[in-house]
Structures are given as C-alpha cells and as structure tokens.
Motif scaffolding. Structure first.
Motif, PDB file in Angstrom:
ATOM      1  N   PHE A 153       0.899  -1.191   0.182  1.00 27.70           N
ATOM      2  CA  PHE A 153      -0.211  -0.013  -0.010  1.00 27.70           C
ATOM      3  C   PHE A 153       1.035   1.224  -0.111  1.00 27.70           C
ATOM      4  CE2 PHE A 153      -2.550  -3.279   2.274  1.00 27.70           C
ATOM      5  CZ  PHE A 153      -3.300  -3.389   1.412  1.00 27.70           C
ATOM      6  N   PRO A 154       1.382   1.706  -1.187  1.00 28.04           N
ATOM      7  CA  PRO A 154       2.216   2.903  -1.147  1.00 28.04           C
ATOM      8  C   PRO A 154       1.565   4.375  -0.748  1.00 28.04           C
ATOM      9  CG  PRO A 154       1.556   2.166  -3.407  1.00 28.04           C
ATOM     10  CD  PRO A 154       1.118   1.152  -2.568  1.00 28.04           C
ATOM     11  N   GLY A 155       0.117   4.165  -0.562  1.00 32.60           N
ATOM     12  CA  GLY A 155      -0.438   5.573  -0.299  1.00 32.60           C
ATOM     13  C   GLY A 155      -0.897   5.406   1.153  1.00 32.60           C
ATOM     14  N   MET A 156      -0.293   4.474   2.136  1.00 29.72           N
ATOM     15  CA  MET A 156      -0.627   4.182   3.527  1.00 29.72           C
ATOM     16  C   MET A 156      -0.429   5.518   4.202  1.00 29.72           C
ATOM     17  SD  MET A 156      -2.296   2.275   5.589  1.00 29.72           S
ATOM     18  CE  MET A 156      -2.121   0.622   4.784  1.00 29.72           C
ATOM     19  N   PRO A 157      -1.495   6.194   4.867  1.00 27.30           N
ATOM     20  CA  PRO A 157      -1.203   7.345   5.709  1.00 27.30           C
ATOM     21  C   PRO A 157      -0.103   7.404   6.895  1.00 27.30           C
ATOM     22  CG  PRO A 157      -3.501   7.100   5.495  1.00 27.30           C
ATOM     23  CD  PRO A 157      -2.729   5.716   4.978  1.00 27.30           C
ATOM     24  N   ASN A 158       0.257   8.590   7.225  1.00 28.14           N
ATOM     25  CA  ASN A 158       1.767   8.609   8.161  1.00 28.14           C
ATOM     26  C   ASN A 158       1.009   8.210   9.549  1.00 28.14           C
ATOM     27  OD1 ASN A 158       3.347   9.667   6.301  1.00 28.14           O
ATOM     28  ND2 ASN A 158       2.999  11.753   7.068  1.00 28.14           N
ATOM     29  N   TRP A 159      -0.095   8.094   9.704  1.00 30.08           N
ATOM     30  CA  TRP A 159      -0.678   7.515  11.099  1.00 30.08           C
ATOM     31  C   TRP A 159      -0.315   5.881  11.730  1.00 30.08           C
ATOM     32  CZ3 TRP A 159      -4.352   3.895  10.149  1.00 30.08           C
ATOM     33  CH2 TRP A 159      -5.169   4.127   9.092  1.00 30.08           C
ATOM     34  N   ALA A 160      -0.358   5.282  10.229  1.00 33.18           N
ATOM     35  CA  ALA A 160      -0.258   3.790  10.389  1.00 33.18           C
ATOM     36  C   ALA A 160       1.184   3.338  10.808  1.00 33.18           C
ATOM     37  CB  ALA A 160      -0.477   3.254   9.116  1.00 33.18           C
ATOM     38  N   HIS A 161       1.040   2.407  11.796  1.00 30.21           N
ATOM     39  CA  HIS A 161       2.472   1.702  12.095  1.00 30.21           C
ATOM     40  C   HIS A 161       2.543   0.660  11.002  1.00 30.21           C
ATOM     41  CE1 HIS A 161       2.982   3.466  16.301  1.00 30.21           C
ATOM     42  NE2 HIS A 161       1.583   3.518  16.339  1.00 30.21           N
ATOM     43  N   GLN A 162       3.921   0.407  10.697  1.00 31.18           N
ATOM     44  CA  GLN A 162       4.213  -0.689   9.697  1.00 31.18           C
ATOM     45  C   GLN A 162       5.439  -1.278   9.999  1.00 31.18           C
ATOM     46  OE1 GLN A 162       5.585   1.691   6.022  1.00 31.18           O
ATOM     47  NE2 GLN A 162       4.250   2.979   6.808  1.00 31.18           N
ATOM     48  N   GLN A 163       5.288  -2.436   9.494  1.00 29.66           N
ATOM     49  CA  GLN A 163       6.578  -3.342   9.669  1.00 29.66           C
ATOM     50  C   GLN A 163       6.905  -4.144   8.088  1.00 29.66           C
ATOM     51  OE1 GLN A 163       6.163  -6.790  12.241  1.00 29.66           O
ATOM     52  NE2 GLN A 163       8.182  -6.491  12.726  1.00 29.66           N
ATOM     53  N   VAL A 164       8.054  -4.069   7.695  1.00 27.04           N
ATOM     54  CA  VAL A 164       8.289  -5.090   6.445  1.00 27.04           C
ATOM     55  C   VAL A 164       8.050  -6.394   6.989  1.00 27.04           C
ATOM     56  CG1 VAL A 164       9.935  -5.681   4.757  1.00 27.04           C
ATOM     57  CG2 VAL A 164       9.717  -3.220   5.536  1.00 27.04           C
ATOM     58  N   VAL A 165       7.365  -7.407   6.035  1.00 26.67           N
ATOM     59  CA  VAL A 165       7.459  -8.884   6.459  1.00 26.67           C
ATOM     60  C   VAL A 165       8.090  -9.551   5.280  1.00 26.67           C
ATOM     61  CG1 VAL A 165       5.378  -8.780   7.953  1.00 26.67           C
ATOM     62  CG2 VAL A 165       4.837  -8.956   5.405  1.00 26.67           C
ATOM     63  N   ARG A 166       8.180  -9.165   4.213  1.00 27.49           N
ATOM     64  CA  ARG A 166       9.113  -9.659   3.019  1.00 27.49           C
ATOM     65  C   ARG A 166       9.217  -8.791   1.776  1.00 27.49           C
ATOM     66  NH1 ARG A 166       4.089 -12.032   1.403  1.00 27.49           N
ATOM     67  NH2 ARG A 166       3.782 -11.925  -0.928  1.00 27.49           N
ATOM     68  N   ASN A 167      10.305  -8.791   1.307  1.00 25.08           N
ATOM     69  CA  ASN A 167      10.801  -8.297   0.153  1.00 25.08           C
ATOM     70  C   ASN A 167      10.423  -9.095  -0.986  1.00 25.08           C
ATOM     71  OD1 ASN A 167      11.951  -5.352   0.782  1.00 25.08           O
ATOM     72  ND2 ASN A 167      13.019  -7.046   2.002  1.00 25.08           N
TER      73      ASN A 167
END
Length: 305
Positions: A153-167
């Motif tokens: 989701f390249p347009g995810m807002p800044n309020w969202a916490h996020q973590q990479v699960v895979r490349n």
C-alpha cells in the motif's frame, strides 16, 4: 458529551451500523430486531442533529460527520471492552478474534502457516480475513473494521504503524509448452505477446506500464482479472504472458505447468508490509499476532529458497 442522559447502547448501535453499513446485519450482531435498530438510529440522528447514515445502492453509507465520529467511538468502545480484561495475554486461553485484510496471494502463501500456528498455540483464537478493494483497505483500518492489513500500500497515511514482512519482485510466467517462448524471454517477445494482468479498482500494480512507458513501448493486455490467485490457471491454458509477484509464481510453478522468467525490462522490487492503527499498537494480542506473521513469513521465504 453529557453522559447523564445518554444511552451508551446507542454507541454500540452506531458502531455496528458503521461497520456493516446494513441495518439488518447490525441487528443480527446486536441481537435486536431491525425496527429496534432503526429506532436507535433515529435517536442517534436526533442527538447529533445529523443524518449519520444515508441509504444508497451500496448500503447505508456514513456521512462525513459519522466518519469523524467513528474513530472516537471505536476507540471508546475498545477501552470499555478492555476494562475487565487482564493486562497479561495468554495465547493458550485467549478467545480473541483477529480481523485481518490480506489479498489472495497472502491467503494462499502466508495464512495457512499462521492458521496452523494458531491452532497449535492459541486454540481458542479466531481469524477473520476480510475482502476489500485495495482503495477500501485504509478506511477499514482507520475505522477499526480490521485490526491489521498486510500487503503493498504505497499510499498508506503516516498515522499507520508498519513493519516489513518480506521483500519480493516480479516474474513473467507462461505455460510450460508455450509455442513461441521456450527457454528464454526477450523484450521483443514480451512486447509482441498478448498479456493478462491483475486489475481492480484502486490497484497500485502499474509497474509494468510505467517501465514500458520509459522505453516508449506498450503491451497488448487481452485479459484483466481481479484475483491474483486465478492468474496462473489462465496462464497454464493460454498463450498469455503474465507478470506476477515472484512468491505467487514460485508457489504455483510447483503445482501446475508454468514456466517463470526474469522480466526483460527493469521492474522495481517491492515490500510487503503489515500495517496497524495506533489504538492496536500496544495491545498484547495484536503484538503477538504481528510477531507470528513476521516469523512465519520468514520461515516461508527460507522454504522457498
């Protein structure tokens, strides 16, 4: 808000209508009749001097005022529900229902391992996987309809916490006995072939068109499908080329007769991440699930190699 004369059950009604956008479904969840829910909605409209929900061909859609209320009401209900809950989280005894969005690739490749782990370590837990268009995921996460969103989701807002699960990256797939494409795939073959592609409203997957545009080239897209997981079956029974995520291609190449090639043009890698709202950031159950998803995805990648 003056709470002395306010019926707190109206907040439950608002929350159910907002999530389901359907009075009958809200009534079933709340254990009420539809007339009772309609009466509660009337009281809500009078209390807030706003229609809150209006009938459309797609259900009871919230007004902008209702949208602004929803986050606050969801947060308030979450806090109240947690009042009598212990601070410690025990997977063995929890009955939590995890609400997750993940696309069909993730359902096929990631979630079976996660579900197996839940069955062994959290037998009372439940997992509900939601189906949205890509452009519906962020509102669902923001409103509290889902606890976790997994995907690109390249347009995810800044309020969202996020973590990479895979490349991951892209591969080009054709059927194993393709009449023209044998042991390699050239750019000429790629451009002159007919293509199939994933496509749905709000989809961010336009990497191939962007790469071709930089070369002043186009492709002939004969088939557009709204499900990634259906693409390999169309590949195996047609002469189409499809450019798909590598994980999906590798997984299906073990089951059906398709061949995979490195794309003959430069396509970017992309990251699959999990996203969550601030209100779930410190929740021990959701932290536990996020760790499981991260670990099981890492194990899946090791098996792929």
């Amino acid at each position: 808000m003056d709470l002395v004369d306010f019926d707190m059950n109206l907040l439950l009604t608002f929350d159910a209508i907002y999530r389901h956008q359907n009075l009958s479904a809200a009534a079933i969840e709340l254990g009420l009749t539809q007339p009772a829910v309609s009466a509660a909605l009337k009281r809500l409209r009078e209390r807030f001097d706003n229609p809150l929900f209006v009938r459309t061909s797609h259900g009871m859609r919230p007004t902008p005022y209702a949208d602004s209320m929803s986050v606050k009401i969801t947060r308030a209900l979450d806090i109240v529900r947690e009042v009598d809950q212990p601070d410690d989280f025990s997977p063995q005894t929890t009955t939590v229902n995890f609400r997750v969005y993940i696309n069909d690739i993730g359902m096929l490749l990631m979630m079976p391992q996660v579900m197996t782990y839940l069955g062994e370590h959290a037998p009372g837990a439940r997992l509900s996987i939601f189906d949205f268009r890509p452009d519906e995921v962020i509102p669902a996460l923001d409103s509290g309809v889902i606890d976790l969103a997994i995907g690109y989701f390249p347009g995810m807002p800044n309020w969202a916490h996020q973590q990479v699960v895979r490349n991951t990256s892209y591969v080009c797939a054709v059927r194993g006995d393709h009449p023209f494409i044998k042991n390699s795939l050239s750019l000429d073959q790629f451009v002159n072939a007919k293509h199939g592609m994933y496509w749905t409203s709000g989809s961010p997957h336009s990497a191939v068109e962007e790469a071709l545009s930089r070369l002043d080239l186009t492709r002939d897209v004969m088939l557009r499908l709204p499900r990634f997981s259906a693409l390999p079956f169309f590949i195996s029974q047609s002469d189409l080329i499809m450019t798909i995520p590598e994980d999906l291609g590798v997984g299906f190449s073990r089951m059906i007769n398709i061949k995979l090639f490195k794309p003959p043009l430069k396509l970017p890698n992309f990251e699959i991440r999990q996203y969550w709202h601030e209100r779930h950031h410190a929740d021990p159950a959701n932290k536990w699930l996020r760790n499981i998803i991260k670990r099981e995805t890492a194990d899946m990648l090791l098996l792929r190699k």
